[in-house]
Design a protein around this motif. Sequence first.
Motif, mmCIF file in Angstrom:
data_model
loop_
_atom_site.group_PDB
_atom_site.id
_atom_site.type_symbol
_atom_site.label_atom_id
_atom_site.label_comp_id
_atom_site.label_asym_id
_atom_site.label_seq_id
_atom_site.Cartn_x
_atom_site.Cartn_y
_atom_site.Cartn_z
ATOM 1 N N ARG A 26 -5.503 17.176 -11.139
ATOM 2 C CA ARG A 26 -5.211 17.225 -9.641
ATOM 3 C C ARG A 26 -6.253 17.727 -8.683
ATOM 4 N N ARG A 27 -6.066 17.499 -7.654
ATOM 5 C CA ARG A 27 -6.361 17.883 -6.448
ATOM 6 C C ARG A 27 -5.848 17.248 -4.701
ATOM 7 N N PRO A 28 -5.720 18.675 -3.917
ATOM 8 C CA PRO A 28 -5.496 18.113 -2.910
ATOM 9 C C PRO A 28 -5.684 16.929 -2.208
ATOM 10 N N ALA A 29 -5.230 15.874 -1.847
ATOM 11 C CA ALA A 29 -5.681 14.735 -1.251
ATOM 12 C C ALA A 29 -5.971 14.740 -0.218
ATOM 13 N N SER A 30 -6.742 14.145 0.369
ATOM 14 C CA SER A 30 -7.835 14.925 2.029
ATOM 15 C C SER A 30 -7.315 13.705 3.026
ATOM 16 N N ALA A 31 -8.077 13.975 3.458
ATOM 17 C CA ALA A 31 -8.065 12.602 4.628
ATOM 18 C C ALA A 31 -7.903 11.093 4.782
ATOM 19 N N ARG A 32 -9.318 11.522 3.730
ATOM 20 C CA ARG A 32 -10.220 10.007 3.498
ATOM 21 C C ARG A 32 -9.001 9.643 1.749
ATOM 22 N N ARG A 33 -7.996 9.819 1.465
ATOM 23 C CA ARG A 33 -8.243 9.929 0.148
ATOM 24 C C ARG A 33 -7.737 8.023 0.004
ATOM 25 N N GLY A 34 -7.737 7.345 0.966
ATOM 26 C CA GLY A 34 -7.633 5.088 1.101
ATOM 27 C C GLY A 34 -8.877 5.571 0.825
ATOM 28 N N PHE A 35 -10.330 5.956 1.078
ATOM 29 C CA PHE A 35 -10.786 5.671 0.551
ATOM 30 C C PHE A 35 -11.408 5.819 -0.403
ATOM 31 N N VAL A 36 -11.362 7.638 -0.691
ATOM 32 C CA VAL A 36 -11.697 7.975 -2.029
ATOM 33 C C VAL A 36 -11.335 6.893 -2.900
ATOM 34 N N SER A 37 -9.911 6.727 -3.166
ATOM 35 C CA SER A 37 -8.780 6.144 -3.912
ATOM 36 C C SER A 37 -9.687 4.337 -4.634
ATOM 37 N N ASP A 38 -10.161 4.001 -3.536
ATOM 38 C CA ASP A 38 -10.870 2.537 -3.459
ATOM 39 C C ASP A 38 -12.138 2.938 -4.062
ATOM 40 N N LEU A 39 -12.862 3.521 -3.906
ATOM 41 C CA LEU A 39 -14.377 3.881 -3.805
ATOM 42 C C LEU A 39 -14.034 3.890 -5.538
ATOM 43 N N LEU A 40 -13.456 4.781 -6.901
ATOM 44 C CA LEU A 40 -12.988 4.875 -7.576
ATOM 45 C C LEU A 40 -12.717 4.447 -8.349
ATOM 46 N N LYS A 41 -11.216 3.337 -7.685
ATOM 47 C CA LYS A 41 -10.964 1.480 -8.974
ATOM 48 C C LYS A 41 -12.170 0.741 -8.953
#
Length: 102
Positions: A26-41
Motif C-alpha cells: 500500500r502506498r499513497p496515491a499520487s497525482a499520476r495515479r491514472g497513468f501509473v495504474s494504466d501502465l501497470l495494467k
Amino acid sequence: MHDVGAESPLPGGSINHVVRVGATVRRPASARRGFVSDLLKLFEAHTWPGAPRFRGIDEQGREVLTYIEGHVARESRQPPTAAAPPRSPRTVVDKPERCSIF
C-alpha cells in the motif's frame, strides 16, 4: 475487498510511507495515479513479470499493488542476484500503436 492484516513498513520509502499488508503493498496515491495504474495494467496484459499488479484503491485512498519479493535498488547493501532479471519493459511497448497511454 483487499488483503486484511497487519501493516509492516517497507524499506526505501524515502518519498512515501509504503507498507506491506499480506500479499499486497500500500502506498499513497499520487497525482499520476491514472497513468501509473494504466501502465501497470499494460504490463499485466503483456504478462511482464517485472512490475507489480495494480489491484485498486483501499479504504484509505492508497494504491494497492501486489507484493514482489526483492529489494530497493538504492539500498546500500545489495543481495546477490539469484535469477536473471525480467526482460525490459521496452519489449512490451516497442510499438506506440500498441500502447494508448504514451
